[in-house]
Design a protein around this motif. Sequence first.
Motif: not given
Length: 407
Positions: A95-117
Amino acid sequence: MKHIVWSLAFAAGLAWGPASAQQAPAAPDAAAPATAAPAIPVATGGIQSQSIFQVKPDASADPQYAEQSNGERMKVQPGNNAPMWRQVGQGVTGYSSLPKTQAPEAGNLIQPFVQYPGSRFTNAGEAWRQVRNQWIIPYGAALFAIVLLALGIFYFVKGPLGHDHPEGAGARRIERFTPFERAAHWSNAFAFIALAVSGIVMAFGKFFLLPVIGSTLFGWLTYALKNVHNFMGPLFAVSLLVIILTFVKDNIANRADFVWLSKGGGMLGGGDHQVPSHRFNAGEKGLFWWGITIPGIFVVATGLVLDKLIHGFGDVRGDMQIAHMIHATLAIWMMALIFGHIYMGTVGMRGAYKAMKSGYVSEGWAKEHHELWYDDVQAGKIPRQRSASQPVASSAATPSAGQPAQV
């Protein structure tokens, strides 16, 4: 010494006497009741601490232990916030009180797992770091070293290509580049060099520059070059568009280009013979498409994303990471190829730099390096003088297109 010891013992005995008297339990009062009333617990407010004795170390034996929420875990193991941090590490957005338009990743501290080349399967930030530090930086530096070494060897083995052609009295000149074409070229070249120098310092400077000038000066230098990079980007984008539109018509492949490639530009035979070509040979056309136009478009686009100048892109870290990997890879590729272009345009080929500086070449130079283009000029298919303005020394002596001129 003996008197001191006895004095200390005597003083200790005097101190022990009153303390023993105070701590002696009082005699029970016969009138007192046999049993005392239980004490009423005193209500306390504020935050209460958890007792370590309430922790159940065997709670991990529960089959649902790994699926417990943070609230459920607190009931059996107070202070164990593993469920919450597990979600944070998996990229779960809170949860984050900041609006998504201003901070779309405010409630996300660590990004999900991926595998770049080139990276392991890990969170996106670490995957991007692995690609940059283990692939882009070391292999980019190796590519630069290989190209520069190859150009140095080529220069000492072959030397400058072509022959010297006089441009004094009696020499015939052809306008190879108009003032507009030269202005577009030098504007793009200036912006590219500024971007290349600043990019190299920011990417590789900590390896070869930081140990020499120190962290303070290096910090100020990289900060200044970062701003140079940002301001030169738009100039490069505009001049690149002008370059593409100006020279695209002369960089379309034709049959002569396949002949030029099959003979390696005249270098496979061991001699100094130049294979006939039109205004630009196959090597120059390859540089135009694969070293400037195609990678340049992607470098400009990703640079605008990194500067957050394209609406809808660059608002989240994943967009920035992908844009940076594309931007850095193609920029290194462009620099490696343009090193060769700079070499051929300066010390690698006689007369090439004068052509872009003044705009004119002699007939001898044109026939030696671009014989098919020279033939078209001589036949009148291409004007000898394409711009309205002419050098003062030759304005009165230069005839119409297709006719020889004494200058």
